[in-house]
Design a protein around this motif. Structure first.
Motif, mmCIF file in Angstrom:
data_model
loop_
_atom_site.group_PDB
_atom_site.id
_atom_site.type_symbol
_atom_site.label_atom_id
_atom_site.label_comp_id
_atom_site.label_asym_id
_atom_site.label_seq_id
_atom_site.Cartn_x
_atom_site.Cartn_y
_atom_site.Cartn_z
ATOM 1 N N CYS A 186 0.798 -0.814 0.197
ATOM 2 C CA CYS A 186 -0.022 0.180 0.233
ATOM 3 C C CYS A 186 1.478 1.285 0.229
ATOM 4 O O CYS A 186 2.020 1.803 0.985
ATOM 5 N N ALA A 187 0.508 2.165 -0.502
ATOM 6 C CA ALA A 187 1.259 3.152 -0.930
ATOM 7 C C ALA A 187 0.265 4.641 -1.323
ATOM 8 O O ALA A 187 -0.775 4.669 -1.986
ATOM 9 N N GLU A 188 1.163 5.913 -0.884
ATOM 10 C CA GLU A 188 0.527 7.469 -1.602
ATOM 11 C C GLU A 188 0.882 7.424 -2.867
ATOM 12 O O GLU A 188 2.142 7.180 -3.074
ATOM 13 N N TRP A 189 0.400 6.416 -3.892
ATOM 14 C CA TRP A 189 0.383 7.680 -4.944
ATOM 15 C C TRP A 189 -0.082 8.496 -5.738
ATOM 16 O O TRP A 189 -0.700 9.654 -5.245
ATOM 17 N N THR A 190 1.071 9.123 -6.251
ATOM 18 C CA THR A 190 1.105 10.876 -6.785
ATOM 19 C C THR A 190 1.026 10.786 -8.115
ATOM 20 O O THR A 190 1.797 10.219 -9.259
ATOM 21 N N GLY A 191 0.007 11.737 -9.608
ATOM 22 C CA GLY A 191 0.306 11.285 -11.311
ATOM 23 C C GLY A 191 -0.938 12.467 -11.244
ATOM 24 O O GLY A 191 -1.742 13.050 -10.228
ATOM 25 N N VAL A 192 -1.663 11.626 -11.912
ATOM 26 C CA VAL A 192 -3.398 12.870 -13.272
ATOM 27 C C VAL A 192 -4.373 12.211 -13.257
ATOM 28 O O VAL A 192 -4.095 10.571 -13.740
ATOM 29 N N SER A 193 -4.896 12.418 -12.903
ATOM 30 C CA SER A 193 -6.650 11.586 -13.557
ATOM 31 C C SER A 193 -6.236 11.412 -14.163
ATOM 32 O O SER A 193 -5.987 11.976 -15.876
ATOM 33 N N LEU A 194 -6.702 9.720 -14.836
ATOM 34 C CA LEU A 194 -6.718 9.241 -16.466
ATOM 35 C C LEU A 194 -7.818 9.723 -17.319
ATOM 36 O O LEU A 194 -8.316 10.279 -18.152
ATOM 37 N N LYS A 195 -9.207 10.457 -17.102
ATOM 38 C CA LYS A 195 -10.067 10.674 -17.347
ATOM 39 C C LYS A 195 -9.762 12.371 -17.526
ATOM 40 O O LYS A 195 -10.303 12.643 -19.382
ATOM 41 N N LEU A 230 -13.126 6.920 -16.538
ATOM 42 C CA LEU A 230 -13.188 7.644 -15.677
ATOM 43 C C LEU A 230 -13.964 7.570 -14.950
ATOM 44 O O LEU A 230 -13.883 8.832 -14.219
ATOM 45 N N ASP A 231 -12.996 6.699 -13.829
ATOM 46 C CA ASP A 231 -14.101 7.308 -12.088
ATOM 47 C C ASP A 231 -12.705 7.048 -11.909
ATOM 48 O O ASP A 231 -12.076 8.616 -11.533
ATOM 49 N N ASP A 232 -11.697 6.951 -11.401
ATOM 50 C CA ASP A 232 -11.187 6.805 -10.398
ATOM 51 C C ASP A 232 -9.126 5.750 -10.993
ATOM 52 O O ASP A 232 -7.908 6.090 -10.032
ATOM 53 N N ALA A 233 -9.172 5.646 -11.622
ATOM 54 C CA ALA A 233 -7.825 5.477 -12.570
ATOM 55 C C ALA A 233 -7.283 6.808 -12.941
ATOM 56 O O ALA A 233 -7.355 6.861 -12.338
ATOM 57 N N MET A 234 -5.466 6.471 -12.578
ATOM 58 C CA MET A 234 -4.902 7.552 -12.462
ATOM 59 C C MET A 234 -3.599 7.389 -13.422
ATOM 60 O O MET A 234 -3.195 5.852 -13.447
ATOM 61 N N LEU A 235 -2.789 8.028 -13.764
ATOM 62 C CA LEU A 235 -1.203 7.696 -14.249
ATOM 63 C C LEU A 235 -0.792 8.400 -13.514
ATOM 64 O O LEU A 235 -0.070 9.612 -12.891
ATOM 65 N N LEU A 255 -2.565 2.777 -12.545
ATOM 66 C CA LEU A 255 -2.772 2.524 -11.033
ATOM 67 C C LEU A 255 -5.142 2.151 -11.628
ATOM 68 O O LEU A 255 -5.024 3.644 -11.804
ATOM 69 N N LEU A 256 -5.057 1.244 -11.726
ATOM 70 C CA LEU A 256 -6.326 1.197 -11.437
ATOM 71 C C LEU A 256 -6.960 0.987 -9.834
ATOM 72 O O LEU A 256 -6.811 -0.902 -9.566
ATOM 73 N N PRO A 257 -7.071 2.026 -8.775
ATOM 74 C CA PRO A 257 -7.433 0.929 -7.981
ATOM 75 C C PRO A 257 -8.619 0.343 -7.444
ATOM 76 O O PRO A 257 -9.651 0.334 -7.934
ATOM 77 N N GLY A 258 -8.318 -0.999 -6.498
ATOM 78 C CA GLY A 258 -8.685 -1.765 -6.076
ATOM 79 C C GLY A 258 -9.058 -3.084 -7.046
ATOM 80 O O GLY A 258 -9.420 -4.102 -7.351
ATOM 81 N N PHE A 259 -8.982 -3.058 -8.369
ATOM 82 C CA PHE A 259 -8.499 -4.210 -9.226
ATOM 83 C C PHE A 259 -6.872 -4.800 -8.984
ATOM 84 O O PHE A 259 -6.588 -4.070 -8.585
ATOM 85 N N GLU A 260 -6.743 -5.917 -9.513
ATOM 86 C CA GLU A 260 -6.253 -6.911 -9.397
ATOM 87 C C GLU A 260 -4.800 -5.868 -10.498
ATOM 88 O O GLU A 260 -4.836 -5.465 -10.808
ATOM 89 N N GLY A 261 -3.452 -6.527 -9.756
ATOM 90 C CA GLY A 261 -2.413 -5.785 -9.428
ATOM 91 C C GLY A 261 -1.632 -5.869 -11.339
ATOM 92 O O GLY A 261 -1.759 -4.689 -11.686
ATOM 93 N N ASN A 262 -1.871 -7.001 -11.873
ATOM 94 C CA ASN A 262 -1.678 -7.082 -13.281
ATOM 95 C C ASN A 262 -2.377 -5.802 -13.806
ATOM 96 O O ASN A 262 -1.686 -5.522 -15.444
ATOM 97 N N MET A 263 -3.138 -5.233 -13.695
ATOM 98 C CA MET A 263 -3.864 -4.425 -14.183
ATOM 99 C C MET A 263 -3.257 -2.976 -14.865
ATOM 100 O O MET A 263 -3.192 -1.703 -15.248
ATOM 101 N N SER A 264 -2.882 -2.507 -13.547
ATOM 102 C CA SER A 264 -1.868 -1.389 -12.679
ATOM 103 C C SER A 264 -0.828 -1.844 -14.376
ATOM 104 O O SER A 264 0.163 -1.357 -13.452
ATOM 105 N N VAL A 265 -1.056 -1.428 -15.412
ATOM 106 C CA VAL A 265 0.582 -1.780 -16.112
ATOM 107 C C VAL A 265 1.618 -0.569 -16.128
ATOM 108 O O VAL A 265 1.161 0.694 -16.113
#
Length: 429
Positions: A186-195, A230-235, A255-265
Motif C-alpha cells: 500500500c502506498a501514496e500514489w501521485t499522478g494525474v487523473s486518467l479521465k 473515467l472513475d478513479d484510474a490514475m497515471l 493505477l487502477l485502485p482495487g483492481f488486480e495488480g497486473n491491470m495497473s500496467v
C-alpha cells in the motif's frame, strides 16, 4: 467515576520487566532468527553496560556524518527486514518478490519493500526518451512526454495494490504472512487523473474499452472498461513522495485502485481506446479460471475483501503466556473496510477489532485487538467485512463454489495455530 478495564488493571499491576517477559510476543518473534527467545534477549540486554543507569556507548562519541548516506537507509539492526524473493524463480522472466507484512507497522509500505511482479524483467527506461501514446477511438490522437504528463493537475491518493494470485489456491501453505499474502502493498500514489487525459484527446462514440500496454520485454497488455478509466484510474509517476522506482514502473504506470495488480500496467507506453477488449495473453491463458461447469471465469477485475493477522503470525513465537496485541491488515477492492472480526477459539466465536484511522477506500486498514494468551494451544484468525456488506469467506466455502481448478482471487480466511510452546504456524498447512 469510570471504572478501569481489566486490561488497564493488568497494566497497572504488571512491572515493565514482567510485562515484556509475559507479553513480549513481538520481542520473541523479532529475535527468534538470532536464536534468542524473548526473555533470553531481555536478560542479555540487561547484562549490557548500555542500560540505565549507565551512559550508553553511542552517547560518548559523535555519530555518522549526514553526508555518509546521501540517500537514507534503514538501521543495520533492521537488515533482515527485506523482500521475500523465492530462490527458484528465474528473475529475468516471470518473477515476484513479496512484502514482509509481518515485519511492518501501519498501512504504508516503504518503497524498498513494495512487492514486485514482473513478466519480462525490469526495463531501465530513460524518462527523456519515454512517450505515452493515446490513440484509437479519440478525436485527437496524442503523444505525451513525461513533462507533458506532469503539466496536468496532480493528485495524491493512498491505495493498496495486490496480485490476483495472492495466494493461488494450489499453494496456500506458506509459513509466514509474507509467504501467504505478501504480494500486497500500500502506498501514496501521485499522478494525474486518467479521465483528464482522455478528455484532452476527446472520446468518440463507441469507446467502451481502453487497451493498456507496458514497455517491458513482455509488452504486458490489459483491457480496461471505460467506466473504470473515467472513475478513479490514475497515471502515476511518484510513490510515497519520490519518483517511481524501476521495479514499480518508472517513469509512468497506470493505477487502477482495487483492481488486480497486473491491470495497473507498469512502464506504460500506450493507451488504445477501443470498442471491445483485446483478449490478450493476460486475459485468456493467464488471469482467467476454469469453473467446475467447464466455463472460463474471465475479467475478474475487483479484489475482494480480505484480511490477515500479521502479529502474532507464522514464523513468530510467543515467549510466555500473558497480554499481547493482535494486529493485522484488511483491505477490499470494493471500497472501505467496515469491520474486522477476530476469533481466538478457531472460529467458534468472534470479537470486533478496533480499526486504526484513517480508514480509506481501497487502501489497507490496520486492525487491533488486545488479548491475553493463557498458554494453551489455540487457533487465531480474522475476517474482513467491507462497506458493501461482503464477508471474507473460509477456504472451504470458496472451493465449494469455484472448484479445485481455480487459482486466482483467493481471499480466504487464513488461521494461525499457536502451540503450547508459543510457536505459530499456518493452521491450513
Amino acid at each position: 467515576m469510570i471504572e478501569p478495564t481489566d486490561i488497564e488493571k493488568d497494566f497497572a499491576a504488571t512491572s515493565r520487566r514482567q510485562f515484556l517477559r509475559e507479553g513480549g510476543a513481538l520481542v520473541g518473534g523479532a529475535v527468534i532468527a538470532g536464536g534468542l527467545a524473548g526473555s533470553e534477549a531481555l536478560a542479555a540486554s540487561e547484562s549490557s553496560g548500555n542500560l540505565p543507569p549507565n551512559v550508553p556507548e553511542w552517547m560518548k562519541t559523535p555519530g555518522d556524518p549526514m553526508g555518509s548516506q546521501p540517500y537514507g537507509t534503514p538501521s543495520p539492526f533492521e537488515k533482515d527486514v527485506i523482500k521475500n524473493i523465492p530462490k527458484n524463480l528465474p528473475q529475468y522472466l516471470s518473477a515476484s518478490g513479496r512484502t514482509p507484512l509481518q515485519d511492518l507497522d501501519g498501512i504504508i509500505t516503504p518503497n524498498g519493500l513494495f512487492y514486485e511482479r514482473h513478466h519480462g524483467g525490469v526495463p531501465m527506461i530513460d524518462p527523456a526518451q519515454h512517450r505515452l501514446m493515446l490513440h484509437g477511438l479519440v478525436d485527437r490522437p496524442l503523444i505525451f512526454t513525461m513533462d507533458d504528463i506532469r503539466r496536468f493537475p496532480s493528485e495524491s491518493r493512498i491505495h493498496f495494490l495486490e496480485c490476483s494470485a495472492n495466494p493461488g489456491y494450489k499453494k496456500p501453505y506458506g509459513k509466514t504472512a509474507s509467504d501467504l499474502v505478501g504480494l500486497l502493498s500500500c502506498a501514496e500514489w501521485t499522478g494525474v487523473s486518467l479521465k483528464l487525459v482522455l478528455q484532452e484527446a476527446g472520446l468518440q462514440a463507441g469507446a467502451k474499452w481502453i487497451v493498456a500496454e507496458g514497455a517491458d520485454a513482455a509488452a504486458l497488455t490489459r483491457s480496461i472498461s471505460i467506466e473504470k478509466c473515467l472513475d478513479d484510474a490514475m497515471l502515476v509517476y511518484s510513490q510515497n513522495g519520490e519518483r517511481l522506482r524501476p521495479q514499480q514502473g518508472y517513469p509512468l504506470r497506470l493505477l487502477l485502485p482495487g483492481f488486480e495488480g497486473n491491470m495497473s500496467v507498469k512502464w506504460l507506453r500506450r493507451l488504445r481506446v477501443a470498442a471491445e477488449p483485446i483478449y490478450s495473453r493476460e486475459e485468456t491463458s493467464k488471469y482467467t479460471d476454469l469453473m467446475p461447469d467447464g466455463t472460463a471465469r474471465e475479467f475478474t477485475f475487483c479484489m475482494e475483501a480480505k484480511s490477515i493477522i500479521t502479529r502474532p503470525s507464522g514464523g513468530q513465537r510467543l515467549s510466555a503466556p500473558g497480554f499481547l496485541e493482535i494486529s493485522g491488515v484488511a483491505w477490499s477492492g470494493r471500497g472501505k473496510i467496515k469491520r474486522v472480526d477476530v476469533s481466538v477459539d478457531d472460529g467458534k466465536s468472534w470479537q470486533t477489532a478496533e480499526l486504526q484511522d484513517p480508514v480509506l477506500t481501497r487502501a489497507l486498514t490496520r486492525f487491533r485487538l488486545p488479548w491475553r494468551w493463557d498458554g494453551r494451544p489455540v487457533v487465531i484468525q480474522s475476517r474482513a467485512i467491507d462497506e458493501t456488506g461482503y464477508v471474507q469467506p473460509m477456504l472451504a466455502e470458496l472451493l465449494a463454489v469455484r472448484g479445485e481448478n481455480y487459482y486466482y482471487h483467493n481471499n480466504a480466511i487464513w488461521p494461525w495455530r499457536i502451540a503450547a510452546d508459543g510457536e505459530l504456524t499456518n493452521a491450513n498447512a
